[in-house]
Each structure stands twice: as C-alpha cells, then as structure tokens.
Enzyme design. Structure first.
Site, PDB file in Angstrom:
ATOM      1  CD  GLU A 174      -2.788   1.363   2.427  1.00 27.87           C
ATOM      2  OE1 GLU A 174      -2.766   0.474   3.280  1.00 27.87           O
ATOM      3  OE2 GLU A 174      -3.560   2.322   2.473  1.00 27.87           O
ATOM      4  CE  LYS A 216      -6.007   0.009   1.615  1.00 28.49           C
ATOM      5  NZ  LYS A 216      -6.656  -0.506   2.803  1.00 28.49           N
TER       6      LYS A 216
HETATM    7  C1  5MM Z   1      -8.128   1.771   8.284  1.00 32.36           C
HETATM    8  O1  5MM Z   1      -7.085   2.737   8.350  1.00 32.36           O
HETATM    9  C2  5MM Z   1      -5.761   2.253   8.078  1.00 32.36           C
HETATM   10  C3  5MM Z   1      -4.713   2.994   8.814  1.00 32.36           C
HETATM   11  O2  5MM Z   1      -4.861   3.040  10.138  1.00 32.36           O
HETATM   12  P1  5MM Z   1      -3.687   3.763  10.979  1.00 32.36           P
HETATM   13  O3  5MM Z   1      -3.418   5.102  10.321  1.00 32.36           O
HETATM   14  O4  5MM Z   1      -4.306   3.907  12.303  1.00 32.36           O
HETATM   15  O5  5MM Z   1      -2.513   2.861  10.962  1.00 32.36           O
HETATM   16  C4  5MM Z   1      -5.358   2.574   6.647  1.00 32.36           C
HETATM   17  O6  5MM Z   1      -4.114   1.990   6.315  1.00 32.36           O
HETATM   18  C5  5MM Z   1      -6.344   2.088   5.691  1.00 32.36           C
HETATM   19  O7  5MM Z   1      -6.228   0.703   5.577  1.00 32.36           O
HETATM   20  C6  5MM Z   1      -6.129   2.701   4.326  1.00 32.36           C
HETATM   21  O8  5MM Z   1      -5.645   4.018   4.379  1.00 32.36           O
HETATM   22  C7  5MM Z   1      -7.448   2.734   3.644  1.00 32.36           C
HETATM   23  O9  5MM Z   1      -8.356   3.429   4.458  1.00 32.36           O
HETATM   24  P2  5MM Z   1      -9.258   4.532   3.771  1.00 32.36           P
HETATM   25  O10 5MM Z   1     -10.058   5.094   4.924  1.00 32.36           O
HETATM   26  O11 5MM Z   1      -8.307   5.521   3.168  1.00 32.36           O
HETATM   27  O12 5MM Z   1     -10.068   3.795   2.749  1.00 32.36           O
END
Ligand code: 5MM
Length: 337
Positions: A174, A216
């Site tokens: 990601e 991702k």
């Molecule tokens: C779910 O949030 C994840 C990150 O959490 P932390 O910042 O607390 O580590 C994040 O990696 C998430 O998986 C991705 O950014 C995708 O989330 P969004 O909300 O952007 O779809």
C-alpha cells in the site's frame, strides 16, 4: 491454500476488502467523532457487528485487522479470525508499526516495523491471518515527495513483502499518496507513477512473486483543495493509465483505498474504473472510511441494534460489490437506501 490462490480470492469480482485495521490512535479519532469513548470493549463491539453482517459472505473477500482485534474473542466465543472465516471471508493483519518521521527530511514519513517481523508473521499465521498489509505514506508539496522518501519506502515495502511471502501469506502493498493539498490531478498522476514504479523496481530486486500480491494504491484524484474539479470519467481514465503503465501484468488485482473520498464518491469512481477497464487487473476496493462511516454513526446511536447497524454496512458493501462489476448506479443507490 497457496498465496496465488489467496490473492486471487482477495480480488474476486463482486467482492472487496474491509480495512478495519485502524490503530488505537486512529480509532480514538473515529470514536470521538461520534462521541463514544474509545475503550477496548467498544472497539470490539463495533467491529464484531460488521464482521457478523450478512454482506461478509457476499461482498467482503477479506478483512484487514489491527493486532489487538486479531487476538480478541467475539461475544459468541469464537476468536475474531474464526468469526471472519466462518462468515466466508479471509482474515488479514496490518503488520507495519506506523509511519514515523524520516530522518534527514522535513515532514516526510518512513513506515517502520521490519525488526522482528519474521517472528511476528509466524504468530499471525497461527492466529489465522492469511494476508498482511503495510502502508507507506507520501504527500505532495513543492519539493516533496523526495527521492529519499520514495526510495526508502519502496525498499521497506519490498522487504516486508519478502518476509510475508516467506510466511506463506499474501502481502498487500500500500503506497498511499495523500489527497491533502491543492495539487492538480496531473500532479497526482505524475507522483503516483513515480511512487508505484519505484515500488515494483524494489519488489523485483527482492524476488517477490507478484502473482501472490495485491496492490492497494490511491486513485488518481486532484488534491482536496484543488479548485479544478475532475469528472468521474477523467479520474477513471487517469487511474487506469497510471496503473497500466506502472504495474506489472502478473499482479492479479488492485484494491483501492478511499483516502478521504466520501462513501458515494469512492463507489462511483470504482464503478467508472471498472466500466472502462481494459487491463488484465481486477479492480476492487480495500476501503476503511468509505465502508464504515455510515455504519459507525448508526452504531453510535443504536449500539444494541445489531441488525440496524448491519443493514447500513451491508448496503455500502453491496454497492461497492456492484461497482467491482460496473453494475452500480445512482438509482440503485437511492432505491436501496
Ligand atoms: C483503516 O485505516 C488504516 C490505517 O490506520 P492507521 O493510520 O491507524 O494505521 C489505513 O491503512 C487504511 O487501511 C487505508 O488508508 C485505507 O483506508 P481509507 O479510509 O483511506 O479507505
């Protein structure tokens, strides 16, 4: 199950990934926004409601968990990974230790967590996880992201991916370019291209089996404060072009993050991407906020009404499932809501 098969199942048409891997600090912010205290019990209660929803079978291929959740037990006595498996989905785990200040650079981040990762992976496998996630974060300013930030994060992502595959699990790679700022969509296109191509250079050096990985990335979007708005069609075309030019065709699928888009925007953009997809990749979702926002608000108001919370979550999961097949429409959204 072999990693190539796991990766294939994670990006299957009609389904996508639920990113429920918020660290405690992020959950603190999310729960504060709905005026609920961020206790371990509350974090589990919300997540258990989602992981028991009917759409887990039909629309959710996998769930990314935070370590705390991987080790929790549900109210019915099953461990959380067992509950997810029972409901037809694959448990996964976020293994990075967060994005920290990058030494030698100003305001840039490097994701940490490689020390001891091999040992942790063995434990996560035993607990039932079959894929992992590591997120690198980049942002745009006049001189950033720097070469230093792009290269060091790509290197860390590749070292992570190698350790995860060694443990017979699928790494989600990601690299997230944040939407913050007033940059144009073309700037996002250029920077995302540089970031992703550097990741694949490093993944190649580290001999990663790309068929057993999932990418991702962010979609190609104008910055949040950019005055020039882009049409859904422009977003979809530029996103596909960027991925076509920078992602090797062995990669089975791309599961987008939502990155601050509204629930509807994230669904609509994914639908358009699938409408004009002329690549070999399966395009799906790995959304956090764009899958959970409405459900979280409902949960905060009616914590004991599990069916009501699940109905809201199921709707979003179903809409996004449709968008992986380019079958979503605004009309459907209204009819079902
Ligand atoms: C779910 O949030 C994840 C990150 O959490 P932390 O910042 O607390 O580590 C994040 O990696 C998430 O998986 C991705 O950014 C995708 O989330 P969004 O909300 O952007 O779809």
């Amino acid at each position: 199950m072999q990693i190539e098969e796991i990766a294939r199942l994670m990006v299957l048409k009609g389904k996508g990934i639920l990113a429920a891997d918020e660290s405690t600090g992020t959950m603190e912010k999310r729960l504060k926004s709905v005026n609920v205290p961020c206790t371990e019990k509350n974090r589990l209660s919300f997540r258990e409601a989602l992981f028991s929803a009917p759409s887990m079978k039909s629309n959710i291929s996998g769930v990314i968990l935070f370590e705390e959740t991987l080790k929790q037990t549900s109210s019915k006595g099953l461990t959380i990974p067992e509950l997810i498996k029972k409901n037809g989905s694959i448990p996964g785990i976020k293994v990075d230790k967060g994005a920290k200040q990058l030494a030698g650079s100003q305001n840039e981040k490097i994701t940490e967590g490689l020390d001891g990762l091999r040992e942790r992976m063995a434990e996560y496998y035993k607990l039932g996880a079959r894929f992992a996630k590591w997120r690198a974060v980049y942002s745009i300013s006049s001189s950033q992201p720097s070469e230093q930030c792009i290269k060091s994060n790509a290197h860390a992502l590749a070292r992570y991916a190698a350790i995860v595959q060694e443990a017979q699990m699928v790494p989600i790679v990601e690299p997230e370019l944040l939407m913050d700022g007033s940059h144009s969509i073309d700037k996002c296109y250029d920077v995302t291209s540089r970031i992703i191509s550097e990741c694949y250079k490093e993944l190649k050096i580290h001999k990663i089996n790309l068929k057993g990985t999932v990418l991702k990335p962010n979609m190609i979007l104008p910055g949040m404060n950019c005055k020039q708005k882009s049409s859904t069609e422009e977003i979809a075309k530029k996103t596909i072009k960027c991925l076509k030019n920078n992602v090797p065709s062995e990669v089975p699928g791309v599961a987008f993050l939502s990155g601050g888009q509204s629930e509807i925007e994230a669904t609509k953009n994914l639908n358009e991407i699938n409408k004009i997809n002329d690549t070999t990749f399966n395009f799906t979702f790995s959304y956090g906020r764009a899958l959970q926002q409405s459900a979280l608000k409902t949960w905060a108001k009616s914590m004991s009404e599990t069916t009501k919370i699940q109905k809201v979550f199921d709707h979003r999961a179903k809409m996004n499932g449709l968008s992986t097949k380019a079958e979503w429409s605004e009309n459907l959204e209204k009819q079902v809501a």
